[in-house]
Scaffold this motif. Structure first.
Motif, PDB file in Angstrom:
ATOM      1  N   ARG A  12       0.647  -1.200  -0.118  1.00 26.37           N
ATOM      2  CA  ARG A  12       0.150   0.087   0.078  1.00 26.37           C
ATOM      3  C   ARG A  12       0.803   1.231  -0.153  1.00 26.37           C
ATOM      4  O   ARG A  12       0.592   2.141  -0.519  1.00 26.37           O
ATOM      5  CB  ARG A  12      -0.949   0.031   1.230  1.00 26.37           C
ATOM      6  CG  ARG A  12      -2.007  -0.993   1.058  1.00 26.37           C
ATOM      7  CD  ARG A  12      -3.035  -0.951   2.298  1.00 26.37           C
ATOM      8  NE  ARG A  12      -3.603   0.381   2.407  1.00 26.37           N
ATOM      9  CZ  ARG A  12      -4.716   0.600   3.142  1.00 26.37           C
ATOM     10  NH1 ARG A  12      -5.130  -0.386   3.923  1.00 26.37           N
ATOM     11  NH2 ARG A  12      -5.451   1.543   2.936  1.00 26.37           N
ATOM     12  N   HIS A  15       2.318   1.709  -3.538  1.00 29.93           N
ATOM     13  CA  HIS A  15       1.247   1.998  -4.665  1.00 29.93           C
ATOM     14  C   HIS A  15       0.909   3.517  -4.376  1.00 29.93           C
ATOM     15  O   HIS A  15       0.918   4.423  -5.201  1.00 29.93           O
ATOM     16  CB  HIS A  15       0.145   1.220  -4.249  1.00 29.93           C
ATOM     17  CG  HIS A  15      -1.117   1.191  -5.297  1.00 29.93           C
ATOM     18  ND1 HIS A  15      -0.702   0.533  -6.439  1.00 29.93           N
ATOM     19  CD2 HIS A  15      -2.174   1.923  -5.443  1.00 29.93           C
ATOM     20  CE1 HIS A  15      -1.910   0.683  -7.170  1.00 29.93           C
ATOM     21  NE2 HIS A  15      -2.596   1.581  -6.518  1.00 29.93           N
ATOM     22  N   ARG A  78      -7.831  -7.557  -2.076  1.00 30.14           N
ATOM     23  CA  ARG A  78      -9.038  -6.854  -1.687  1.00 30.14           C
ATOM     24  C   ARG A  78     -10.386  -7.675  -2.105  1.00 30.14           C
ATOM     25  O   ARG A  78     -11.205  -8.099  -1.560  1.00 30.14           O
ATOM     26  CB  ARG A  78      -9.423  -5.412  -2.245  1.00 30.14           C
ATOM     27  CG  ARG A  78      -8.326  -4.587  -1.788  1.00 30.14           C
ATOM     28  CD  ARG A  78      -8.453  -4.104  -0.455  1.00 30.14           C
ATOM     29  NE  ARG A  78      -8.420  -3.073   0.130  1.00 30.14           N
ATOM     30  CZ  ARG A  78      -7.883  -2.431   1.379  1.00 30.14           C
ATOM     31  NH1 ARG A  78      -7.843  -3.384   2.106  1.00 30.14           N
ATOM     32  NH2 ARG A  78      -8.107  -1.321   1.673  1.00 30.14           N
ATOM     33  N   TYR A  88     -18.142  -2.244  -4.702  1.00 31.75           N
ATOM     34  CA  TYR A  88     -16.690  -2.221  -4.360  1.00 31.75           C
ATOM     35  C   TYR A  88     -16.136  -2.500  -5.751  1.00 31.75           C
ATOM     36  O   TYR A  88     -15.324  -1.724  -6.343  1.00 31.75           O
ATOM     37  CB  TYR A  88     -16.225  -2.835  -3.124  1.00 31.75           C
ATOM     38  CG  TYR A  88     -14.676  -2.694  -2.973  1.00 31.75           C
ATOM     39  CD1 TYR A  88     -14.282  -1.858  -2.327  1.00 31.75           C
ATOM     40  CD2 TYR A  88     -13.998  -3.596  -3.653  1.00 31.75           C
ATOM     41  CE1 TYR A  88     -12.743  -1.362  -2.155  1.00 31.75           C
ATOM     42  CE2 TYR A  88     -12.592  -3.168  -3.582  1.00 31.75           C
ATOM     43  CZ  TYR A  88     -11.936  -2.505  -2.711  1.00 31.75           C
ATOM     44  OH  TYR A  88     -10.855  -2.332  -2.505  1.00 31.75           O
ATOM     45  N   LYS A  95     -11.858   2.307 -11.823  1.00 29.96           N
ATOM     46  CA  LYS A  95     -10.566   2.828 -11.308  1.00 29.96           C
ATOM     47  C   LYS A  95      -9.326   2.147 -12.259  1.00 29.96           C
ATOM     48  O   LYS A  95      -8.510   2.814 -12.752  1.00 29.96           O
ATOM     49  CB  LYS A  95     -10.144   2.627  -9.833  1.00 29.96           C
ATOM     50  CG  LYS A  95      -8.792   3.111  -9.611  1.00 29.96           C
ATOM     51  CD  LYS A  95      -8.404   2.475  -8.039  1.00 29.96           C
ATOM     52  CE  LYS A  95      -7.199   3.214  -7.586  1.00 29.96           C
ATOM     53  NZ  LYS A  95      -6.321   2.228  -7.749  1.00 29.96           N
ATOM     54  N   ARG A 145     -12.509   3.076  -0.082  1.00 27.50           N
ATOM     55  CA  ARG A 145     -12.198   2.980   1.277  1.00 27.50           C
ATOM     56  C   ARG A 145     -13.643   2.772   2.057  1.00 27.50           C
ATOM     57  O   ARG A 145     -13.620   2.044   2.942  1.00 27.50           O
ATOM     58  CB  ARG A 145     -11.374   4.194   1.662  1.00 27.50           C
ATOM     59  CG  ARG A 145      -9.894   3.971   1.425  1.00 27.50           C
ATOM     60  CD  ARG A 145      -9.097   4.988   2.182  1.00 27.50           C
ATOM     61  NE  ARG A 145      -7.795   5.235   1.649  1.00 27.50           N
ATOM     62  CZ  ARG A 145      -6.904   5.985   1.468  1.00 27.50           C
ATOM     63  NH1 ARG A 145      -7.573   7.226   1.900  1.00 27.50           N
ATOM     64  NH2 ARG A 145      -5.884   5.963   1.096  1.00 27.50           N
TER      65      ARG A 145
HETATM   66  C1  HEM Z   1      -2.813   6.331 -12.466  1.00 27.71           C
HETATM   67  C2  HEM Z   1      -2.954   5.048 -11.736  1.00 27.71           C
HETATM   68  C3  HEM Z   1      -3.096   4.688 -10.215  1.00 27.71           C
HETATM   69  C4  HEM Z   1      -3.234   5.699  -9.265  1.00 27.71           C
HETATM   70  C5  HEM Z   1      -3.135   7.434  -9.406  1.00 27.71           C
HETATM   71  C6  HEM Z   1      -3.643   4.967  -8.190  1.00 27.71           C
HETATM   72  C7  HEM Z   1      -3.957   5.396  -6.757  1.00 27.71           C
HETATM   73  C8  HEM Z   1      -4.303   4.921  -5.637  1.00 27.71           C
HETATM   74  C9  HEM Z   1      -4.297   5.252  -4.217  1.00 27.71           C
HETATM   75  C10 HEM Z   1      -3.813   6.688  -3.921  1.00 27.71           C
HETATM   76  C11 HEM Z   1      -4.684   4.434  -3.493  1.00 27.71           C
HETATM   77  C12 HEM Z   1      -4.782   4.574  -1.892  1.00 27.71           C
HETATM   78  C13 HEM Z   1      -3.511   3.788  -1.404  1.00 27.71           C
HETATM   79  C14 HEM Z   1      -3.854   3.425   0.310  1.00 27.71           C
HETATM   80  O1  HEM Z   1      -3.819   4.498   0.962  1.00 27.71           O
HETATM   81  O2  HEM Z   1      -3.929   2.352   0.722  1.00 27.71           O
HETATM   82  C15 HEM Z   1      -4.951   3.238  -4.172  1.00 27.71           C
HETATM   83  C16 HEM Z   1      -5.255   1.985  -3.991  1.00 27.71           C
HETATM   84  C17 HEM Z   1      -5.772   0.802  -4.709  1.00 27.71           C
HETATM   85  N1  HEM Z   1      -5.288   0.928  -5.975  1.00 27.71           N
HETATM   86 FE1  HEM Z   1      -4.607   2.153  -7.095  1.00 27.71          FE
HETATM   87  N2  HEM Z   1      -3.721   3.658  -8.591  1.00 27.71           N
HETATM   88  C18 HEM Z   1      -3.490   3.504  -9.793  1.00 27.71           C
HETATM   89  C19 HEM Z   1      -3.535   2.261 -10.383  1.00 27.71           C
HETATM   90  C20 HEM Z   1      -3.977   1.266  -9.890  1.00 27.71           C
HETATM   91  C21 HEM Z   1      -4.339   0.001 -11.007  1.00 27.71           C
HETATM   92  C22 HEM Z   1      -3.670  -0.378 -12.383  1.00 27.71           C
HETATM   93  C23 HEM Z   1      -4.645  -0.879 -10.017  1.00 27.71           C
HETATM   94  C24 HEM Z   1      -5.086  -2.419 -10.399  1.00 27.71           C
HETATM   95  C25 HEM Z   1      -4.313  -3.347 -11.274  1.00 27.71           C
HETATM   96  C26 HEM Z   1      -5.037  -0.448  -8.747  1.00 27.71           C
HETATM   97  C27 HEM Z   1      -5.609  -1.120  -7.681  1.00 27.71           C
HETATM   98  C28 HEM Z   1      -5.694  -0.418  -6.299  1.00 27.71           C
HETATM   99  C29 HEM Z   1      -6.495  -1.252  -5.268  1.00 27.71           C
HETATM  100  C30 HEM Z   1      -6.959  -2.506  -5.115  1.00 27.71           C
HETATM  101  C31 HEM Z   1      -6.347  -0.152  -4.140  1.00 27.71           C
HETATM  102  C32 HEM Z   1      -7.046  -0.709  -2.767  1.00 27.71           C
HETATM  103  C33 HEM Z   1      -8.212   0.195  -2.418  1.00 27.71           C
HETATM  104  C34 HEM Z   1      -8.838   0.097  -1.389  1.00 27.71           C
HETATM  105  O3  HEM Z   1      -8.459   1.024  -0.371  1.00 27.71           O
HETATM  106  O4  HEM Z   1      -9.762  -0.723  -1.213  1.00 27.71           O
HETATM  107  N3  HEM Z   1      -4.538   0.899  -8.761  1.00 27.71           N
HETATM  108  N4  HEM Z   1      -4.632   3.285  -5.629  1.00 27.71           N
END
Ligand code: HEM
Length: 154
Positions: A12, A15, A78, A88, A95, A145
């Motif tokens: 996390r 990411h 998740r 969700y 996203k 979230r």
């Molecule tokens: C421009 C690209 C992306 C941005 C700016 C972005 C941004 C973010 C941010 C800021 C978080 C919150 C992290 C945290 O504090 O836990 C997040 C969570 C997450 N992202 Fe991304 N992400 C991107 C691409 C992706 C991609 C390509 C995937 C999947 C293949 C993905 C899957 C997830 C998942 C599953 C979460 C957890 C969400 C939750 O809190 O339930 N993201 N992302």
């Protein structure tokens, strides 16, 4: 706290930091660099802009790789939880589609191709589109979230 939890925290963090570099870097370019660069003489500005582009492209490539790998693992983690409701999964799907679109635009931009779409009378270029998509993704993350906490009964 066990090893899986430590893995989740690291993922996390990676990411979130990669997202911060990409979206934050784009915001800096628009709000600080571009307006300030106008004060440079033309030749110096062109040289400086080339160097900034090159450096930013390297940073974005790394951020995209980290986002993809960590995002895929986070998605499996998740979705395997009972807290992940249909709502969700739908928001997460949106996203991911938006993220893939932003990756594609970044790839085109990196290859020196000009991509733009017409919004009314305005032509919106790839850098603006990427920034807009990034900000919408942050909104979707806030929704995710909330949905996850509700699904977990929190
Ligand atoms: C421009 C690209 C992306 C941005 C700016 C972005 C941004 C973010 C941010 C800021 C978080 C919150 C992290 C945290 O504090 O836990 C997040 C969570 C997450 N992202 Fe991304 N992400 C991107 C691409 C992706 C991609 C390509 C995937 C999947 C293949 C993905 C899957 C997830 C998942 C599953 C979460 C957890 C969400 C939750 O809190 O339930 N993201 N992302």
């Amino acid at each position: 706290m066990d090893l899986t939890d430590i893995g989740r925290i690291v993922l996390r963090w990676a990411h979130a930091v990669a997202a911060l570099f990409w979206v934050g870097g784009s915001l800096f370019l628009f709000l600080v660099y571009r307006p300030a660069a106008r004060f440079l003489p033309e030749t110096a500005r062109q040289l400086f802009e080339k160097a900034v582009r090159q450096r930013f492209r390297e940073l974005v490539n790394t951020a995209v790789a980290v986002l993809l790998v960590s995002g895929m693992v986070l998605t499996f983690d998740r979705l395997s939880s009972p807290a992940a409701t249909t709502a969700y999964a739908l928001v997460l799907g949106t996203k991911i589609v938006l993220a893939l679109l932003a990756f594609y635009l970044a790839l085109e931009l990196g290859g020196g191709r000009r991509v733009s779409i017409r919004l009314g009378r305005h032509l919106v270029g790839a850098p603006e589109l990427i920034l807009g998509i990034g900000l919408v993704i942050y909104l979707l993350v806030a929704i995710l979230r909330l949905l996850y906490e509700r699904g977990a009964g929190g």
